[in-house]
Scaffold this active site. Structure first.
Site, PDB file in Angstrom:
ATOM      1  N   PHE A 153     -47.190  11.114  33.492  1.00 38.40           N
ATOM      2  CA  PHE A 153     -47.432  12.198  32.455  1.00 38.40           C
ATOM      3  C   PHE A 153     -48.475  11.385  31.668  1.00 38.40           C
ATOM      4  CE2 PHE A 153     -45.305   9.740  28.996  1.00 38.40           C
ATOM      5  CZ  PHE A 153     -44.225   8.888  29.605  1.00 38.40           C
ATOM      6  N   LYS A 169     -42.063   4.814  15.070  1.00 35.56           N
ATOM      7  CA  LYS A 169     -41.253   5.972  14.552  1.00 35.56           C
ATOM      8  C   LYS A 169     -40.459   5.673  13.218  1.00 35.56           C
ATOM      9  CE  LYS A 169     -41.424   6.299  19.379  1.00 35.56           C
ATOM     10  NZ  LYS A 169     -42.241   5.263  20.110  1.00 35.56           N
ATOM     11  N   ARG A 214     -42.395  17.468  28.138  1.00 35.88           N
ATOM     12  CA  ARG A 214     -41.182  16.720  28.380  1.00 35.88           C
ATOM     13  C   ARG A 214     -40.513  17.510  29.433  1.00 35.88           C
ATOM     14  NH1 ARG A 214     -41.655  11.423  25.908  1.00 35.88           N
ATOM     15  NH2 ARG A 214     -43.087  11.722  27.806  1.00 35.88           N
ATOM     16  N   ASP A 225     -30.815   1.918  21.408  1.00 28.89           N
ATOM     17  CA  ASP A 225     -32.330   2.170  21.255  1.00 28.89           C
ATOM     18  C   ASP A 225     -32.095   3.023  19.947  1.00 28.89           C
ATOM     19  OD1 ASP A 225     -34.973   3.403  21.093  1.00 28.89           O
ATOM     20  OD2 ASP A 225     -34.682   3.928  22.946  1.00 28.89           O
ATOM     21  N   TYR A 272     -50.321 -18.783  12.941  1.00 30.06           N
ATOM     22  CA  TYR A 272     -50.002 -18.717  14.154  1.00 30.06           C
ATOM     23  C   TYR A 272     -48.328 -18.808  14.189  1.00 30.06           C
ATOM     24  CZ  TYR A 272     -49.464 -18.594  19.164  1.00 30.06           C
ATOM     25  OH  TYR A 272     -49.396 -18.268  20.579  1.00 30.06           O
ATOM     26  N   PHE A 327     -34.722   7.479  28.640  1.00 27.42           N
ATOM     27  CA  PHE A 327     -36.178   7.729  28.086  1.00 27.42           C
ATOM     28  C   PHE A 327     -37.164   7.049  29.051  1.00 27.42           C
ATOM     29  CE2 PHE A 327     -39.896   6.468  25.715  1.00 27.42           C
ATOM     30  CZ  PHE A 327     -40.215   7.428  25.218  1.00 27.42           C
ATOM     31  N   THR A 328     -38.242   7.623  29.051  1.00 24.61           N
ATOM     32  CA  THR A 328     -39.321   6.974  30.216  1.00 24.61           C
ATOM     33  C   THR A 328     -39.456   5.593  30.171  1.00 24.61           C
ATOM     34  OG1 THR A 328     -40.871   7.366  28.436  1.00 24.61           O
ATOM     35  CG2 THR A 328     -40.726   9.514  30.219  1.00 24.61           C
TER      36      THR A 328
END
Ligand code: F0G
Length: 460
Positions: free
Chosen positions: A451, A261, A385, A218, A75, A127-128
């Site tokens: 979306f 990614k 998009r 980001d 943990y 970005f969303t």
């Protein structure tokens, strides 16, 4: 022998394969209707080639799988956390690490810490999830990307660049005190995976330093951005991807990362920051929203796979093949006259739905419609998009983005060049019958990030 072309191939071979399901047109018609004509709502079992996203869809290497077996599921104080911490410092150069279950977990924590009600967050295109967390924390996003980014045909090589005049105007208008940070993405997703140049980043650093404003990065696709800098920016031809990544990061104060990614894992992310005070607060907050600060919602094995994936992501062979595959598909589409965003970006091909279906007005969702038609043709799943992704402003009005795109996102190390051929040919078939395609209406709209779950019906 001089005229014989020398091909390149993927820098890996297959050790295990995942069987794909082939579907019939009738099956796809039924599946699409059941999914409300939204490719996000299709069952993956009904999809042949899945280009919905490059997020969490990578194939891990044998080393990463071996790392999974070395998971320390304690943990607190898992060995894999310390390994990840070391790799983030070594490869990315940020001082302090807070792991999160994925990118938006880091965005949530960071936005809550840094943004006060009424603040302005300038960024190189939204970005969303990033913008939504900024708004939920009381901030307002302002787009400061160069105008070229909004033009799918403009071939400027660094369409991810910031327009420094736009930023200066915002500083003048609101005062630097209202701007907690500038939000900078590498490989700008919504612009088509377009890179920011090192030169632009340096200038941005100078301007923000003068005004005492942070830059938060980001870094979801930073290695892909580094590849474009190496290929296209003067003075970087001989630098390694690793050196370029580290230099990019050195001009920023902290980062949010979706490791799903670039970092070649199926789940994971983090917040990395150089300021101790912010780190302390983030470490407090992660316990509330994600999990203890040494696992942040991840299993020990996930952190191990991430640590190994990060190191693999900056290898020259990997990144050349990864972006090379995307460019291969893009060039094939260009050969078929399909209108795509240029230059070709790092993580996928973005088809210009406004040009592909010029007879469908934006209110009738041309990109959503095109994604549905592409699925029907051969079972290739792509993503809208455009206006659906852009959502509504705080006052309820729709955003009408200039870019109305369908994204063919390529998972890393998953599909072969033959798959790329099938994809391009299917798009060409749909292009051939484009004039017969009609738009859609939205029949269900969720409140946030619509979306993902919106439903549609084709217009008669
Ligand atoms: N930032 C960028 C640039 C992204 O592309 C994503 C995710 C996130 C942040 C959020 O990260 O999903 O781990 O919470 N993009 C995915 C996509 C969903 O398909 O483009 P997350």
């Amino acid at each position: 022998m001089k005229n014989i072309k020398r091909s390149w191939a993927e820098p890996y071979k297959m050790k295990m394969v995942e069987l794909l399901k082939m579907t019939t047109p009738e099956h796809r018609k039924k599946a699409l209707k059941e999914a409300g004509y939204n490719t996000f709502l299709l069952k993956s079992d009904d999809v042949y080639i899945d280009l919905l996203t490059d997020s969490g869809t990578s194939a891990m290497s044998d080393r990463q799988w071996a790392g999974m077996m070395m998971g320390d599921e304690a943990y607190a104080g898992s060995r894999n956390f310390y390994h990840l911490e070391e790799v983030v410092k070594e490869v990315y150069g940020y001082k302090y690490l807070v792991p999160t279950h994925q990118g938006r977990g880091a965005e949530n924590i960071l936005s809550k810490i840094l943004i006060k009600k009424g603040d302005i967050i300038p960024g190189n295109m939204y970005f969303t999830t990033t913008r939504l967390h900024q708004e939920l924390a009381g901030g307002k996003f302002e787009d400061i990307i160069i105008d070229e980014a909004h033009d799918p045909e403009n071939e400027f090589p660094f369409k991810g660049n910031v327009d420094l005049h736009k930023l200066e105007k915002l500083i003048k208008k609101y005062g630097a005190g209202k701007i907690p940070y500038v939000s900078i993405a590498t490989s700008v997703n919504m612009a088509g995976g377009q890179p920011i140049s090192m030169q632009n980043l340096k200038e941005l650093r100078t301007l923000t330093k003068k005004n005492k404003i942070r830059i938060i990065h980001d870094m979801t696709r930073v290695a892909e951005n580094a590849y474009f800098i190496q290929q296209k920016e003067k003075g970087y031809e001989k630098k390694t991807i690793k050196e370029i990544v580290k230099e990019i990061n050195s001009y920023t104060d902290g980062a949010t990362m979706s490791a799903k990614k670039d970092a070649l894992v199926n789940i994971g992310g983090f917040l990395a920051i150089n300021e101790w005070e912010i780190f302390e607060e983030a470490r407090n907050m992660v316990v509330v929203y994600e999990g203890l600060h040494t696992y942040g919602g991840l299993a020990g094995r996930d952190m191990e796979a991430m640590a190994i994936g990060i190191a693999e992501s900056v290898s020259a062979d990997h990144i050349k093949a990864r972006v090379g595959q995307v460019i291969y598909l893009g060039n094939k589409m260009i050969d078929y006259n399909i209108p795509i965003v240029k230059p070709i970006g790092g993580h996928g091909i973005f088809v210009d739905a406004k040009k592909f279906l010029p007879h469908i007005p934006q209110e009738q969702f041309p990109a959503q419609t095109l994604a549905a038609e592409l699925y029907l043709d051969a079972g290739v799943r792509t993503m809208e998009r455009g206006i659906v992704s852009a959502g509504r402003k705080a006052n309820g009005e729709n955003y009408f983005p200039k870019l109305e795109l369908v994204r063919f996102t390529i998972p890393r190390r998953v599909y072969t060049q033959a798959h790329m051929d099938v994809i391009a040919e299917s798009a060409a078939y749909v292009y051939d019958r484009r004039k017969k395609i009609k738009g859609m209406k939205m029949v269900y709209e969720p409140k946030y990030l619509r979306f993902f779950q919106a439903r549609f019906q084709p217009l008669k």
